[in-house]
Design a protein around this motif. Sequence first.
Motif, PDB file in Angstrom:
ATOM      1  N   VAL A  98      37.246  12.878  -7.385  1.00 37.35           N
ATOM      2  CA  VAL A  98      38.251  13.886  -7.061  1.00 37.35           C
ATOM      3  C   VAL A  98      39.597  13.326  -7.480  1.00 37.35           C
ATOM      4  N   TYR A  99      40.219  13.974  -8.451  1.00 33.68           N
ATOM      5  CA  TYR A  99      41.462  13.504  -9.053  1.00 33.68           C
ATOM      6  C   TYR A  99      42.570  13.363  -8.009  1.00 33.68           C
ATOM      7  N   LYS A 100      43.316  12.262  -8.122  1.00 31.07           N
ATOM      8  CA  LYS A 100      44.457  11.948  -7.258  1.00 31.07           C
ATOM      9  C   LYS A 100      44.105  11.952  -5.776  1.00 31.07           C
ATOM     10  N   SER A 101      42.933  11.403  -5.430  1.00 34.13           N
ATOM     11  CA  SER A 101      42.538  11.336  -4.021  1.00 34.13           C
ATOM     12  C   SER A 101      42.368   9.888  -3.585  1.00 34.13           C
ATOM     13  N   HIS A 102      42.604   9.663  -2.316  1.00 35.82           N
ATOM     14  CA  HIS A 102      42.347   8.366  -1.701  1.00 35.82           C
ATOM     15  C   HIS A 102      41.012   8.422  -0.976  1.00 35.82           C
ATOM     16  N   HIS A 103      40.433   7.253  -0.735  1.00 36.94           N
ATOM     17  CA  HIS A 103      39.140   7.195  -0.066  1.00 36.94           C
ATOM     18  C   HIS A 103      39.193   7.836   1.321  1.00 36.94           C
ATOM     19  N   SER A 104      40.276   7.619   2.028  1.00 35.13           N
ATOM     20  CA  SER A 104      40.383   8.156   3.395  1.00 35.13           C
ATOM     21  C   SER A 104      40.380   9.681   3.417  1.00 35.13           C
ATOM     22  N   GLU A 105      40.612  10.322   2.287  1.00 35.27           N
ATOM     23  CA  GLU A 105      40.599  11.779   2.240  1.00 35.27           C
ATOM     24  C   GLU A 105      39.179  12.357   2.272  1.00 35.27           C
ATOM     25  N   PHE A 106      38.168  11.501   2.232  1.00 37.88           N
ATOM     26  CA  PHE A 106      36.792  11.947   2.389  1.00 37.88           C
ATOM     27  C   PHE A 106      36.420  12.009   3.873  1.00 37.88           C
ATOM     28  N   SER A 107      37.373  11.796   4.720  1.00 40.57           N
ATOM     29  CA  SER A 107      37.238  11.922   6.165  1.00 40.57           C
ATOM     30  C   SER A 107      38.301  12.896   6.638  1.00 40.57           C
ATOM     31  N   ASP A 108      38.115  13.459   7.806  1.00 41.88           N
ATOM     32  CA  ASP A 108      39.130  14.387   8.314  1.00 41.88           C
ATOM     33  C   ASP A 108      40.290  13.666   8.996  1.00 41.88           C
ATOM     34  N   GLU A 130       0.812  -1.210   0.000  1.00 44.84           N
ATOM     35  CA  GLU A 130       0.000   0.000   0.000  1.00 44.84           C
ATOM     36  C   GLU A 130       0.852   1.269   0.000  1.00 44.84           C
ATOM     37  N   ALA A 131       2.125   1.137   0.291  1.00 45.30           N
ATOM     38  CA  ALA A 131       2.995   2.311   0.374  1.00 45.30           C
ATOM     39  C   ALA A 131       3.295   2.849  -1.020  1.00 45.30           C
ATOM     40  N   VAL A 132       3.418   4.151  -1.101  1.00 45.27           N
ATOM     41  CA  VAL A 132       3.827   4.784  -2.346  1.00 45.27           C
ATOM     42  C   VAL A 132       5.349   4.735  -2.385  1.00 45.27           C
ATOM     43  N   SER A 133       5.874   4.224  -3.471  1.00 48.09           N
ATOM     44  CA  SER A 133       7.317   4.051  -3.579  1.00 48.09           C
ATOM     45  C   SER A 133       7.906   5.098  -4.504  1.00 48.09           C
ATOM     46  N   ALA A 134       8.748   5.942  -3.942  1.00 49.64           N
ATOM     47  CA  ALA A 134       9.472   6.898  -4.778  1.00 49.64           C
ATOM     48  C   ALA A 134      10.717   6.195  -5.309  1.00 49.64           C
ATOM     49  N   SER A 135      11.182   6.634  -6.412  1.00 49.13           N
ATOM     50  CA  SER A 135      12.351   6.038  -7.047  1.00 49.13           C
ATOM     51  C   SER A 135      13.533   6.990  -6.936  1.00 49.13           C
ATOM     52  N   ILE A 136      14.735   6.425  -6.951  1.00 48.24           N
ATOM     53  CA  ILE A 136      15.909   7.290  -6.985  1.00 48.24           C
ATOM     54  C   ILE A 136      15.959   8.062  -8.301  1.00 48.24           C
ATOM     55  N   HIS A 137      15.175   7.640  -9.259  1.00 47.06           N
ATOM     56  CA  HIS A 137      15.135   8.320 -10.543  1.00 47.06           C
ATOM     57  C   HIS A 137      14.245   9.564 -10.505  1.00 47.06           C
ATOM     58  N   ASP A 138      13.655   9.855  -9.328  1.00 45.41           N
ATOM     59  CA  ASP A 138      12.836  11.052  -9.146  1.00 45.41           C
ATOM     60  C   ASP A 138      13.587  12.150  -8.400  1.00 45.41           C
ATOM     61  N   LEU A 139      14.853  11.906  -8.085  1.00 44.79           N
ATOM     62  CA  LEU A 139      15.641  12.827  -7.265  1.00 44.79           C
ATOM     63  C   LEU A 139      16.882  13.306  -7.989  1.00 44.79           C
ATOM     64  N   ASP A 140      17.425  14.422  -7.538  1.00 47.58           N
ATOM     65  CA  ASP A 140      18.745  14.853  -7.990  1.00 47.58           C
ATOM     66  C   ASP A 140      19.764  14.143  -7.116  1.00 47.58           C
ATOM     67  N   LEU A 141      20.683  13.417  -7.729  1.00 45.13           N
ATOM     68  CA  LEU A 141      21.658  12.609  -6.999  1.00 45.13           C
ATOM     69  C   LEU A 141      23.071  13.062  -7.307  1.00 45.13           C
ATOM     70  N   TYR A 142      23.921  12.989  -6.292  1.00 42.55           N
ATOM     71  CA  TYR A 142      25.316  13.397  -6.460  1.00 42.55           C
ATOM     72  C   TYR A 142      26.207  12.327  -5.854  1.00 42.55           C
ATOM     73  N   PHE A 143      27.030  11.723  -6.680  1.00 41.58           N
ATOM     74  CA  PHE A 143      27.984  10.708  -6.241  1.00 41.58           C
ATOM     75  C   PHE A 143      29.382  11.230  -6.544  1.00 41.58           C
ATOM     76  N   LEU A 144      30.126  11.512  -5.502  1.00 39.76           N
ATOM     77  CA  LEU A 144      31.491  12.008  -5.655  1.00 39.76           C
ATOM     78  C   LEU A 144      32.424  10.976  -5.037  1.00 39.76           C
ATOM     79  N   TYR A 145      33.230  10.356  -5.867  1.00 40.83           N
ATOM     80  CA  TYR A 145      34.126   9.279  -5.445  1.00 40.83           C
ATOM     81  C   TYR A 145      35.553   9.786  -5.311  1.00 40.83           C
ATOM     82  N   SER A 146      36.315   9.051  -4.535  1.00 38.12           N
ATOM     83  CA  SER A 146      37.758   9.261  -4.548  1.00 38.12           C
ATOM     84  C   SER A 146      38.287   8.668  -5.855  1.00 38.12           C
TER      85      SER A 146
END
Length: 132
Positions: free
Chosen positions: A74-84, A23-39
Amino acid sequence: KFEDSVISYDGGTGGLPGYENEEAVSASIHDLDLYFLYSHEWFSKSWGHSKYLWDLFRRGKLGRKNGESEVNFVYKSHHSEFSDTCMKLPLWMARTVGVTGPRNPHDTSEEIFDRTQTFLSKVRENNRTKTK
């Protein structure tokens, strides 16, 4: 969304059994603005489903139609650089143990912030324009 793609996905929906609600209305990720920024590290190794998201993005099938969705790294970045965490170590030590790459993690952090803020500003501006 992968029907006309050169890659295939058979990873399922990620849903948990017993949580379906017909009975729930299901929204899709295709209805949103999405931002994926990877190392750069993760993007170059195709971790975090980056190759699937990149494929959807480049074919215009990620997020809301004509929206601000984006997949990037983000060019020349490691995953751990997404943390302080790597900014708390002396730079010479962080590089020696592989916690950070050739860039200064303070610069990487600033780029992550700037790019994320730019995306959010564009989405907010588009939402204000639509409500007028």
